[in-house]
Write a protein that holds these residues in place. Structure first.
Motif, mmCIF file in Angstrom:
data_model
loop_
_atom_site.group_PDB
_atom_site.id
_atom_site.type_symbol
_atom_site.label_atom_id
_atom_site.label_comp_id
_atom_site.label_asym_id
_atom_site.label_seq_id
_atom_site.Cartn_x
_atom_site.Cartn_y
_atom_site.Cartn_z
ATOM 1 N N SER A 8 40.771 62.424 28.290
ATOM 2 C CA SER A 8 40.870 61.553 26.832
ATOM 3 C C SER A 8 41.600 60.392 27.519
ATOM 4 O O SER A 8 40.335 59.454 27.526
ATOM 5 N N ALA A 49 39.550 58.777 30.080
ATOM 6 C CA ALA A 49 38.348 57.946 30.069
ATOM 7 C C ALA A 49 38.963 57.032 29.017
ATOM 8 O O ALA A 49 38.069 55.817 29.056
ATOM 9 N N ILE A 50 39.577 56.396 28.027
ATOM 10 C CA ILE A 50 40.498 55.313 27.216
ATOM 11 C C ILE A 50 40.363 54.562 28.136
ATOM 12 O O ILE A 50 40.094 53.748 27.663
ATOM 13 N N GLU A 51 40.990 54.671 29.163
ATOM 14 C CA GLU A 51 41.767 53.193 30.180
ATOM 15 C C GLU A 51 40.496 53.065 31.145
ATOM 16 O O GLU A 51 40.834 52.238 31.190
ATOM 17 N N SER A 52 39.531 53.938 31.507
ATOM 18 C CA SER A 52 39.138 53.984 32.529
ATOM 19 C C SER A 52 37.374 52.860 31.662
ATOM 20 O O SER A 52 37.672 52.753 30.872
ATOM 21 N N SER A 58 31.584 54.471 30.602
ATOM 22 C CA SER A 58 31.628 54.570 28.847
ATOM 23 C C SER A 58 30.460 56.625 28.791
ATOM 24 O O SER A 58 31.413 56.786 28.062
ATOM 25 N N ASP A 96 32.594 59.206 30.637
ATOM 26 C CA ASP A 96 33.187 59.518 29.823
ATOM 27 C C ASP A 96 34.295 59.794 28.740
ATOM 28 O O ASP A 96 34.582 60.813 28.271
ATOM 29 N N ASN A 97 34.025 57.965 28.459
ATOM 30 C CA ASN A 97 34.589 58.723 26.786
ATOM 31 C C ASN A 97 33.361 59.236 26.381
ATOM 32 O O ASN A 97 33.918 60.328 25.054
ATOM 33 N N GLU A 98 32.340 59.847 26.587
ATOM 34 C CA GLU A 98 30.962 60.038 25.331
ATOM 35 C C GLU A 98 31.587 61.767 25.958
ATOM 36 O O GLU A 98 30.929 62.235 24.776
ATOM 37 N N TRP A 147 34.282 63.238 26.738
ATOM 38 C CA TRP A 147 35.379 63.765 25.198
ATOM 39 C C TRP A 147 34.659 63.208 23.795
ATOM 40 O O TRP A 147 36.402 64.610 23.253
ATOM 41 N N LEU A 148 34.582 62.447 23.870
ATOM 42 C CA LEU A 148 33.971 62.445 22.158
ATOM 43 C C LEU A 148 33.383 63.702 21.835
ATOM 44 O O LEU A 148 33.682 63.921 21.032
#
Length: 94
Positions: A8, A11-14, A17, A19-21, A23-24
């Motif tokens: 996570s 993903a935040i640091e990349s 989008s 990978d953000n989805e 992990w969210l």
């Protein structure tokens, strides 16, 4: 559960989008699962190998190639959560 936390943060640091989805979605499924677990904890105590099944389920949910959390969200949670959101944000009738 260190791997979801680690991925996570990545993903935040990349800048991507997708990978953000991923992990969210995992954290949403995990939150619903945890709430469900709290309310039926006394029943779960009597299920043999519950904790082994729980670990297997969470691994299935968090593994990026299996995308289990996405499956659970799309097939079971999305309708209830999105429907609840639209009802909560609907303007009152005059």
């Amino acid at each position: 559960f260190v791997p979801p936390l680690y991925y996570s943060i990545l993903a935040i640091e990349s800048n991507r989008s997708d990978d953000n989805e991923l992990w969210l979605t995992y954290w949403c499924v995990y939150a619903v699962f945890s709430l469900f677990e709290v309310f039926i904890a006394t029943l779960l105590y009597w299920i043999p190998f519950y904790y082994a099944f729980k670990v297997a389920f969470l691994l299935w949910c968090m593994h990026p190639s299996w995308r289990g959390a996405e499956f659970i969200y799309v097939h079971f949670l999305k309708e209830a959560l999105v429907h609840g959101k639209t009802n909560a944000t609907a303007e009152p009738a005059d």
